[in-house]
Design an enzyme around this catalytic site. Structure first.
Site, PDB file in Angstrom:
ATOM      1  N   ASN A  68      -8.862   5.564   0.568  1.00 22.97           N
ATOM      2  CA  ASN A  68     -10.263   5.150   0.402  1.00 22.97           C
ATOM      3  C   ASN A  68     -10.778   4.256   1.527  1.00 22.97           C
ATOM      4  OD1 ASN A  68      -8.840   2.881  -0.146  1.00 22.97           O
ATOM      5  ND2 ASN A  68      -9.861   2.384  -2.091  1.00 22.97           N
ATOM      6  N   ASP A  74      -2.560   3.541  -1.083  1.00 21.38           N
ATOM      7  CA  ASP A  74      -2.884   3.600  -2.505  1.00 21.38           C
ATOM      8  C   ASP A  74      -2.254   4.828  -3.155  1.00 21.38           C
ATOM      9  OD1 ASP A  74      -4.632   5.687  -1.713  1.00 21.38           O
ATOM     10  OD2 ASP A  74      -6.139   4.180  -1.175  1.00 21.38           O
ATOM     11  N   ASP A 244      14.672  -5.053  -9.825  1.00 24.47           N
ATOM     12  CA  ASP A 244      14.607  -6.111  -8.823  1.00 24.47           C
ATOM     13  C   ASP A 244      15.503  -7.301  -9.202  1.00 24.47           C
ATOM     14  OD1 ASP A 244      12.897  -6.932  -6.424  1.00 24.47           O
ATOM     15  OD2 ASP A 244      12.602  -8.658  -7.746  1.00 24.47           O
ATOM     16  N   GLU A 298      19.159  -3.873  -8.148  1.00 22.91           N
ATOM     17  CA  GLU A 298      19.266  -4.533  -6.842  1.00 22.91           C
ATOM     18  C   GLU A 298      20.208  -5.715  -7.053  1.00 22.91           C
ATOM     19  OE1 GLU A 298      16.639  -6.796  -3.460  1.00 22.91           O
ATOM     20  OE2 GLU A 298      16.309  -7.167  -5.568  1.00 22.91           O
TER      21      GLU A 298
END
Ligand code: NOJ
Length: 607
Positions: A68, A74, A244, A298
């Site tokens: 965009n 995005d 994470d 992770e």
């Protein structure tokens, strides 16, 4: 004939061959659930699972493609390039955080776990992305960031209001000690891991930025919130999570000072919380076991010896973890050191020794937290970039474990020529400047030289799609992070049209891996661990054996194979055709070859 047992609900029912097991993988790839369906066992004892032979492609949405014109990648941008991803042949897309976030740490600080980041689009855009991925017979895993939230998350906004707020105990609050923070814990982004909050005169814990307060997993309500979030996305049809810093979620009771032996390596302390495995098993029981998903933790701060505690399938925790030994071989606590091939080989050999058939590994040497693959482990000079990028692809896609590719590495994208601290976006780099340069610990020149080698922003510069302005990443006058000036030469459009490109080599290598179970599951043997320039190994399953020979140097070399071994048919080489049926290989600089093994001594099980 190669045999494999097919296991149904834990019982051996019948035997088949490797091909039967591949057919099972294929049907699962086509979207069938694995819950309660067959899992094959290969002859060397490994169970064949779709997430083991998967090749995972990591997308960092901010830098992938802007649809965009605001200069920021995005979700629609990713959807528009799904054909590009599919053509590579990968089976799973890992999407770095796409959730609503104020972006103190580029989405690893989540404000609302059930909302899409406005800059990335809407939930409809997410649904379209997921649909597009499934239509192409690929899978999607999301980043689950639940050690911490954003300080703008509703829970924290409430939590900081008062000591008796219902959300107070969602986070870790303590009174100060002697006019300072509660203990000596440090943040990975410089300074203390505690921030004083005047509203209640207490400190909160943050292992990362002060805008990333750590959640209190000892509170069962927090864990239930996390499980709810996981189910929300799994029920949409996503296929799992990359978790994470998941080993940090259980905190050391009493929050004592860490002993001085952990100075500069606090990650090994933060992973010692006593409830970690209990929580992971609970998560598995309450959520993961109910879906056919892939999980990868992770595991910064987890040693190889501790790895089976997370991934041994009989423990029902995670499928696999990212071990940092290889990817951080060239660094010590953020300082770049350089690296030597025998040390890398020793890491892979150790991983192979420590992880038995019940514990699965990951193979990766890059991601959004590390410099570019070819710059760190290859040679990104004009002469050797293409060959060395292909050599690294050969290695990553022929070692045992699920292979992870980071966006742009399939083009051989390189580190950025940073000159000035103002060119960086990364909070880690900026905080480090304040802590290390403004205090006089390092000169600006030293600090920047190190960042050029190690900075995470090297991997975050926009994808190079073509040779138009901003490399075709955005139509905005400026991308959120500078585009690498080498985009006119290194870009997807050019590489897709060039049969000899890094991109097309990745395609071939992924294709070879997909049709060759030995390269995924096969036994591993390093033929010459001490050789400083040549990495040669075999992968074998049943009576099928493959030989991989990699010249990790800018010099030509003659490599003589051990007497029992002969290179047979060349399956793939990064520099084109090469000699076959020989035990004497004449390798060009950065040459990589994958051979079938021609013959082996009768009865030998070495290969
Ligand atoms: C690891 C992520 O990969 C990294 O990008 C992030 O900064 C920290 N965890 C904190 O979430």
């Amino acid at each position: 004939m190669r045999t494999a047992s097919v296991v149904w609900a834990g019982m051996v029912l019948c035997s088949g061959c490797v091909l039967a097991s591949l057919a099972a993988s294929e049907s699962r790839r086509a979207g069938h659930s694995n819950v309660g369906t067959s899992v094959s066992q290969l002859e060397n004892g490994y169970q064949d699972r779709w997430w083991k032979d998967a090749v995972v492609y990591q997308v960092y949405p901010r830098s992938f493609k802007d649809s965009n014109g605001d200069g920021i990648g995005d979700l629609k941008g990713i959807t528009s390039e799904l054909d590009y991803i599919q053509k590579l042949g990968v089976s799973v897309v890992w999407l770095s955080p796409h959730y609503d976030s104020p972006n103190a740490d580029n989405g690893y600080d989540i404000r609302d776990y059930r909302k899409v980041m406005a800059e990335f689009g809407s939930m409809d855009d997410f649904d379209a992305l997921l649909k597009g991925i499934k239509q192409r017979h690929m899978r999607l895993i999301l980043d689950l960031v639940v050690n911490h939230t954003s300080d703008e998350n509703y829970w924290f906004v409430e939590s900081r209001k008062s000591k008796d707020n219902p959300y107070r105990n969602y986070y870790i609050w303590r009174a100060g000690q002697d006019g300072g923070p509660p203990n000596n814990w440090t943040s990975f982004f410089s300074g203390s891991a505690w921030k004083f909050d005047p509203a209640t005169n207490e400190y909160y814990l943050h292992y990362f930025a002060d805008k990333q307060p750590d959640l209190n997993w000892d509170n069962p309500k927090v864990r239930q919130e996390v499980y709810g979030i996981m189910k929300f996305w799994l029920d949409k049809g996503v296929d799992g999570f990359r978790m994470d810093v998941i080993p940090f979620v259980s905190k050391v009771p009493g929050l004592p000072n860490y002993p001085s032996s952990y100075e500069g390596r606090v990650q090994y302390f933060y992973t010692t919380g006593p409830h970690l495995h209990e929580y992971l098993q609970e998560m598995n029981k309450e959520v993961l076991a109910k879906y056919d998903v892939m999980t990868v933790g992770e595991a910064f701060g987890v040693t190889l010896e501790q790895t089976p505690m997370f991934v041994d399938e009989r423990r029902h925790e995670l499928n696999m973890i990212f071990n940092f030994d290889a990817v951080r071989l060239d660094q010590d606590n953020g300082r770049w050191l350089g690296w030597k091939l025998p040390d890398l080989k020793a890491i892979y050999a150790r991983q192979d020794r420590e992880l038995d058939k019940h514990s699965w590994n990951t193979i990766f040497l890059s991601n959004h937290d590390n410099p570019r693959l070819v710059s760190a482990f290859g040679d990104d000079s004009a002469t050797n970039r293409v060959a060395s990028a292909k050599l690294l692809a050969t290695m990553i896609l022929s070692l045992k474990g699920t292979a992870f590719i980071y966006q742009g590495d399939e083009l051989g994208m390189t580190n950025y020529p940073f000159r000035d601290i103002n060119e960086f976006d990364d909070i880690q780099a900026k905080n480090g400047w304040t802590a290390d340069v403004l205090t006089g610990k390092y000169t600006a020149g030293q600090y920047l030289a190190n960042l050029r080698k190690t900075s995470r922003d090297n991997a975050r510069t926009p994808m190079q799609w073509d040779d138009t302005a901003s490399a075709g990443f955005t139509s905005a006058p400026k991308a959120w992070l500078a585009v690498n000036p080498n985009f006119p030469a290194i870009n997807a459009k050019q590489e897709m049209n060039d049969p000899a490109s890094v991109y097309n080599y990745y395609r071939q290598m992924i294709e070879l891996r997909k049709k060759t179970p030995a390269l995924v599951y096969g036994d591993y043997q390093d033929l010459d661990p001490a050789n400083a320039n040549i990495f040669a190994y075999t992968r074998s399953i049943s009576k099928t054996a493959y030989l991989v020979v990699l010249n990790f140097s800018g010099q030509a070399a003659t490599y003589v194979l051990p007497s029992s071994l002969k290179a047979g048919k060349l399956e793939l080489g990064n520099l084109g055709l090469a000699e076959e049926e020989t035990d004497r290989l004449h390798l060009k600089p950065w040459e990589a070859r994958v051979y079938q093994v021609a013959h082996q001594p009768s009865g030998a099980s070495r290969y």
